[in-house]
Design a protein around this motif. Structure first.
Motif, PDB file in Angstrom:
ATOM      1  N   ALA A  60       0.824  -1.209   0.000  1.00 38.68           N
ATOM      2  CA  ALA A  60       0.000   0.000   0.000  1.00 38.68           C
ATOM      3  C   ALA A  60       0.857   1.258   0.000  1.00 38.68           C
ATOM      4  CB  ALA A  60      -0.929  -0.008   1.208  1.00 38.68           C
ATOM      5  N   ILE A  61       1.937   1.241   0.785  1.00 34.18           N
ATOM      6  CA  ILE A  61       2.838   2.398   0.831  1.00 34.18           C
ATOM      7  C   ILE A  61       3.491   2.617  -0.529  1.00 34.18           C
ATOM      8  CG2 ILE A  61       4.975   3.300   1.833  1.00 34.18           C
ATOM      9  CD1 ILE A  61       4.218   1.746   4.410  1.00 34.18           C
ATOM     10  N   LYS A  62       3.964   1.527  -1.124  1.00 36.62           N
ATOM     11  CA  LYS A  62       4.675   1.615  -2.399  1.00 36.62           C
ATOM     12  C   LYS A  62       3.778   2.124  -3.517  1.00 36.62           C
ATOM     13  CE  LYS A  62       8.594   0.996  -4.498  1.00 36.62           C
ATOM     14  NZ  LYS A  62       9.776   1.789  -4.104  1.00 36.62           N
ATOM     15  N   SER A  65       2.492   6.239  -2.471  1.00 38.35           N
ATOM     16  CA  SER A  65       3.355   7.353  -2.082  1.00 38.35           C
ATOM     17  C   SER A  65       4.779   7.114  -2.555  1.00 38.35           C
ATOM     18  CB  SER A  65       3.341   7.508  -0.560  1.00 38.35           C
ATOM     19  OG  SER A  65       4.232   8.513  -0.139  1.00 38.35           O
ATOM     20  N   PRO A  66       5.366   8.067  -3.271  1.00 41.07           N
ATOM     21  CA  PRO A  66       6.753   7.896  -3.713  1.00 41.07           C
ATOM     22  C   PRO A  66       7.708   7.897  -2.527  1.00 41.07           C
ATOM     23  CG  PRO A  66       6.012  10.138  -4.124  1.00 41.07           C
ATOM     24  CD  PRO A  66       4.801   9.365  -3.704  1.00 41.07           C
ATOM     25  N   GLY A  67       8.722   7.034  -2.594  1.00 43.44           N
ATOM     26  CA  GLY A  67       9.693   6.987  -1.518  1.00 43.44           C
ATOM     27  C   GLY A  67       9.841   5.592  -0.962  1.00 43.44           C
ATOM     28  N   PRO A  68      10.704   5.415   0.027  1.00 43.63           N
ATOM     29  CA  PRO A  68      10.957   4.092   0.601  1.00 43.63           C
ATOM     30  C   PRO A  68       9.764   3.579   1.412  1.00 43.63           C
ATOM     31  CG  PRO A  68      12.071   5.771   1.886  1.00 43.63           C
ATOM     32  CD  PRO A  68      11.531   6.461   0.659  1.00 43.63           C
ATOM     33  N   SER A  90       5.036   6.507   7.196  1.00 44.19           N
ATOM     34  CA  SER A  90       3.651   6.990   7.205  1.00 44.19           C
ATOM     35  C   SER A  90       3.553   8.460   6.819  1.00 44.19           C
ATOM     36  CB  SER A  90       3.029   6.789   8.597  1.00 44.19           C
ATOM     37  OG  SER A  90       3.770   7.492   9.579  1.00 44.19           O
ATOM     38  N   MET A  91       4.691   9.075   6.543  1.00 46.31           N
ATOM     39  CA  MET A  91       4.710  10.486   6.144  1.00 46.31           C
ATOM     40  C   MET A  91       5.298  10.635   4.742  1.00 46.31           C
ATOM     41  SD  MET A  91       5.899  12.704   9.443  1.00 46.31           S
ATOM     42  CE  MET A  91       4.849  12.884  10.870  1.00 46.31           C
ATOM     43  N   VAL A  92       5.172  11.824   4.216  1.00 49.68           N
ATOM     44  CA  VAL A  92       5.791  12.121   2.932  1.00 49.68           C
ATOM     45  C   VAL A  92       7.305  12.102   3.118  1.00 49.68           C
ATOM     46  CG1 VAL A  92       3.849  13.511   2.135  1.00 49.68           C
ATOM     47  CG2 VAL A  92       5.713  14.613   3.396  1.00 49.68           C
ATOM     48  N   VAL A  93       8.029  11.887   2.039  1.00 48.70           N
ATOM     49  CA  VAL A  93       9.496  11.865   2.088  1.00 48.70           C
ATOM     50  C   VAL A  93      10.020  13.247   2.481  1.00 48.70           C
ATOM     51  CG1 VAL A  93      11.598  11.513   0.735  1.00 48.70           C
ATOM     52  CG2 VAL A  93       9.614  10.037   0.374  1.00 48.70           C
ATOM     53  N   ASP A  94      11.092  13.267   3.290  1.00 50.18           N
ATOM     54  CA  ASP A  94      11.713  14.517   3.748  1.00 50.18           C
ATOM     55  C   ASP A  94      10.695  15.426   4.434  1.00 50.18           C
ATOM     56  OD1 ASP A  94      14.209  13.772   2.724  1.00 50.18           O
ATOM     57  OD2 ASP A  94      13.754  14.617   0.755  1.00 50.18           O
ATOM     58  N   ALA A  95       9.904  14.846   5.332  1.00 49.26           N
ATOM     59  CA  ALA A  95       8.840  15.600   6.003  1.00 49.26           C
ATOM     60  C   ALA A  95       9.376  16.769   6.832  1.00 49.26           C
ATOM     61  CB  ALA A  95       8.027  14.659   6.890  1.00 49.26           C
ATOM     62  N   GLU A  96      10.625  16.647   7.306  1.00 47.53           N
ATOM     63  CA  GLU A  96      11.176  17.713   8.149  1.00 47.53           C
ATOM     64  C   GLU A  96      12.295  18.494   7.457  1.00 47.53           C
ATOM     65  OE1 GLU A  96      10.430  15.832  12.576  1.00 47.53           O
ATOM     66  OE2 GLU A  96      12.350  15.439  11.600  1.00 47.53           O
TER      67      GLU A  96
END
Length: 221
Positions: A60-62, A65-68, A90-96
């Motif tokens: 589901a993650i793959k 949502s793009p990213g690992p 569970s978050m977008v890539v590079d959330a911070e």
């Protein structure tokens, strides 16, 4: 809420923090050896049983949502030893990337659609069973904090350092009696209650409450 885990206990206050029947017993009890054996056995069984669910979560993650698929982060462990904690992302890539370390809040815009479901059912935490097998964590204990926030919270609440007296846990008293984004001071209260009343019976009650939270899809209440 406290009666869920401590039905026959008396709440007292120490430095403004509620503790339940605080005893002057040393934390290095025989139960800690037994606790480690339970951790390993349950973690192995849990991973085997959770494999289909973890596979579905990874897919589901793959697909959405793009990213690992997995996310690792440095956390504080027993005695202040740092380790890498595993989670499903569970978050977008590079959330911070633009903000630096920021605590998660309710309805956080950085959390993906699938991530909200994973968090609601605590599925995002299942990879931490590998941390349990490695000895970084226990099944039950205070949730491990990031070094940045650990230092900040210790400066505000000196008792926060006491959380490092035991292995951090995949689930905790604050998980089942608080909420996913509980205030750090509230989590500290729950964690000190746990540490000062550590026992097999309490761990089993927290584990049972965690199962109810996961199956009920209510998050921690």
């Amino acid at each position: 809420h406290y009666t869920l885990i401590f039905p026959h206990s008396k709440v007292v206050a120490v430095a403004g923090v509620p503790l339940i029947e605080v005893a002057s017993r040393h934390l290095l009890t025989p139960y800690l050896v037994f606790k480690r054996a339970i951790d390993c056995g349950v973690a192995i069984a849990g991973l085997l049983l959770a494999l289909p669910l973890m596979g579905a979560a990874a897919l589901a993650i793959k697909l959405t949502s793009p990213g690992p698929i997995f996310y690792t982060q440095e956390r504080m462990g027993l005695g202040g030893r740092r380790f890498r904690l595993y989670k499903f992302r569970s978050m977008v890539v590079d959330a911070e990337k633009d903000t630096g370390p920021v605590l998660v809040t309710s309805n956080d815009h950085r959390v993906t659609r699938v991530g909200r479901v994973l968090r609601k059912h605590r599925i995002d935490e299942t990879p931490q069973l590998f941390n349990v097998l490695k000895g970084d964590m226990s099944l039950i204990g205070p949730r491990p904090e990031r070094p940045h926030f650990h230092e900040e919270f210790c400066a505000r609440w000196p008792l926060f350092e006491r959380r490092l007296a035991v292995r951090p846990g995949v689930t905790s008293l604050s998980h089942v009696l608080g909420s996913y984004d509980s205030d750090p001071e509230d989590r500290l209260r729950y964690d000190l209650i746990y540490i000062n009343n550590l026992s097999f019976l309490m761990d089993m009650r927290i584990l049972a409450a965690t199962v109810r939270v996961v199956l009920g899809a209510k998050g921690a209440q």
